[in-house]
Motif scaffolding. Structure first.
Motif, PDB file in Angstrom:
ATOM      1  N   THR A 101      31.814  11.508 -10.786  1.00 15.87           N
ATOM      2  CA  THR A 101      32.053  10.532 -11.824  1.00 15.87           C
ATOM      3  C   THR A 101      32.669  11.024 -12.936  1.00 15.87           C
ATOM      4  N   VAL A 102      33.719  10.694 -13.674  1.00 19.85           N
ATOM      5  CA  VAL A 102      34.617  11.046 -14.820  1.00 19.85           C
ATOM      6  C   VAL A 102      34.737   9.996 -15.933  1.00 19.85           C
ATOM      7  N   ASP A 103      34.917  10.389 -17.134  1.00 20.04           N
ATOM      8  CA  ASP A 103      35.207   9.330 -18.279  1.00 20.04           C
ATOM      9  C   ASP A 103      36.776   9.750 -18.451  1.00 20.04           C
ATOM     10  N   PHE A 104      37.057   8.561 -18.298  1.00 16.86           N
ATOM     11  CA  PHE A 104      38.760   8.528 -18.464  1.00 16.86           C
ATOM     12  C   PHE A 104      38.905   8.114 -19.828  1.00 16.86           C
ATOM     13  N   LYS A 105      39.948   8.673 -20.698  1.00 14.32           N
ATOM     14  CA  LYS A 105      40.311   7.903 -21.897  1.00 14.32           C
ATOM     15  C   LYS A 105      41.593   7.301 -21.933  1.00 14.32           C
ATOM     16  N   LYS A 106      41.772   5.989 -22.057  1.00 17.76           N
ATOM     17  CA  LYS A 106      42.890   5.442 -21.785  1.00 17.76           C
ATOM     18  C   LYS A 106      43.900   5.984 -23.052  1.00 17.76           C
ATOM     19  N   GLY A 107      45.376   5.733 -22.492  1.00 14.82           N
ATOM     20  CA  GLY A 107      46.244   6.042 -23.436  1.00 14.82           C
ATOM     21  C   GLY A 107      46.759   4.820 -23.982  1.00 14.82           C
ATOM     22  N   GLY A 108      48.220   4.926 -24.126  1.00 17.17           N
ATOM     23  CA  GLY A 108      48.813   3.629 -24.470  1.00 17.17           C
ATOM     24  C   GLY A 108      49.285   2.739 -23.383  1.00 17.17           C
ATOM     25  N   GLU A 109      50.220   2.101 -23.897  1.00 17.76           N
ATOM     26  CA  GLU A 109      50.804   0.991 -22.815  1.00 17.76           C
ATOM     27  C   GLU A 109      52.190   0.802 -23.469  1.00 17.76           C
ATOM     28  N   GLY A 110      53.310   0.647 -22.747  1.00 16.22           N
ATOM     29  CA  GLY A 110      54.570  -0.059 -23.221  1.00 16.22           C
ATOM     30  C   GLY A 110      55.626   0.075 -22.133  1.00 16.22           C
ATOM     31  N   LYS A 111      56.862  -0.180 -22.490  1.00 15.69           N
ATOM     32  CA  LYS A 111      58.118  -0.172 -21.935  1.00 15.69           C
ATOM     33  C   LYS A 111      58.841   1.068 -21.698  1.00 15.69           C
ATOM     34  N   GLY A 112      59.119   1.387 -20.406  1.00 14.05           N
ATOM     35  CA  GLY A 112      59.841   2.618 -20.270  1.00 14.05           C
ATOM     36  C   GLY A 112      61.186   2.337 -20.504  1.00 14.05           C
ATOM     37  N   VAL A 113      62.054   3.383 -20.325  1.00 12.71           N
ATOM     38  CA  VAL A 113      63.391   3.338 -20.577  1.00 12.71           C
ATOM     39  C   VAL A 113      64.469   2.384 -20.014  1.00 12.71           C
ATOM     40  N   PHE A 114      63.924   1.821 -18.778  1.00 10.10           N
ATOM     41  CA  PHE A 114      64.492   0.724 -17.945  1.00 10.10           C
ATOM     42  C   PHE A 114      63.510  -0.544 -17.949  1.00 10.10           C
ATOM     43  N   GLY A 115      62.737  -0.691 -18.992  1.00  7.90           N
ATOM     44  CA  GLY A 115      61.947  -2.083 -19.244  1.00  7.90           C
ATOM     45  C   GLY A 115      60.861  -2.132 -18.770  1.00  7.90           C
ATOM     46  N   GLU A 116      60.710  -1.194 -17.573  1.00  9.51           N
ATOM     47  CA  GLU A 116      59.425  -1.141 -16.935  1.00  9.51           C
ATOM     48  C   GLU A 116      58.028  -1.224 -17.763  1.00  9.51           C
ATOM     49  N   MET A 117      57.026  -1.642 -17.189  1.00 10.55           N
ATOM     50  CA  MET A 117      55.602  -1.609 -17.987  1.00 10.55           C
ATOM     51  C   MET A 117      55.011  -0.339 -17.491  1.00 10.55           C
ATOM     52  N   ARG A 118      54.359   0.327 -18.394  1.00  9.24           N
ATOM     53  CA  ARG A 118      53.882   1.722 -18.053  1.00  9.24           C
ATOM     54  C   ARG A 118      52.501   1.657 -18.756  1.00  9.24           C
ATOM     55  N   GLY A 119      51.555   2.474 -18.162  1.00  9.53           N
ATOM     56  CA  GLY A 119      50.307   2.626 -18.808  1.00  9.53           C
ATOM     57  C   GLY A 119      49.643   3.774 -18.351  1.00  9.53           C
TER      58      GLY A 119
END
Length: 186
Positions: free
Chosen positions: A131-149
């Motif tokens: 079991t691990v704790d995962f710290k969420k980062g950001g989200e946003g669009k990449g250089v080609f408009g793709e959604m990333r997280g």
């Protein structure tokens, strides 16, 4: 040095839409880093240069999320080819017999910036729950408009738990792992 395997479960940190979204791990922007004590003097560092997997994340109900990660042992890199060959040998990872480390989640809990991800980590043919704790980062669009997280986790495993006992004492048993993941929404 079984870092990436693992932990790898944390990808469930991707939070985008109101329903479940599927993200493919981007190996160019994801990292599996590790360190282990050498002779009780200093840490030796390394990484696995390849990781793949899928994260299904349900922002409204994280318990419906899941993570599957895979790390090829042959991608191990400690910046020393002789040491890398030794680590891929039967003395350690035995990359020919056990070519891949994997993590498959069994449970995702939490809300906000940190999720708790439980699952099965398989290294060297041995599967252990973790079991691990995962710290969420950001989200946003990449250089080609793709959604990333993405996001990150830090955790420690014992190599002896996975049957890697060669040179105990000279090489530490505890392996510290940093797993930083970035995924592209499908």
């Amino acid at each position: 040095m079984k870092p990436l395997t693992l932990v790898v479960a944390l990808i469930s940190a991707f939070v985008f839409s109101a329903n479940a979204d599927t993200f493919k791990i981007d190996p160019v922007h994801s990292f599996v880093l590790f360190n282990v004590q050498h002779l009780g003097i200093a840490n030796t560092y390394g990484r696995f240069t390849d990781i793949s997997g899928t994260v299904v994340f349900d922002k409204d109900n994280p318990s419906k999320s899941s993570v599957e990660l895979s790390v090829p042992v042959a991608s191990l890199d400690t910046h020393n080819s002789i040491r890398d060959q030794s680590l891929r040998s039967p003395d350690f990872f035995d990359a020919k017999q056990f070519p891949t480390m994997t993590f498959k989640s069994t449970k995702v809990e939490g809300s906000g910036d940190t999720l708790t991800v439980s699952g099965d980590l398989t290294i060297h043919g041995v599967t252990k729950p973790m079991t691990v704790d995962f710290k969420k980062g950001g989200e946003g669009k990449g250089v080609f408009g793709e959604m990333r997280g993405g996001g990150e986790t830090h955790f420690t495993i014992r190599r002896s738990d996975f049957g890697m006992n060669f040179q105990q004492g000279a090489i530490g048993d505890e392996v510290n792992i940093i797993l930083s993941l970035e995924g592209i929404k499908k």
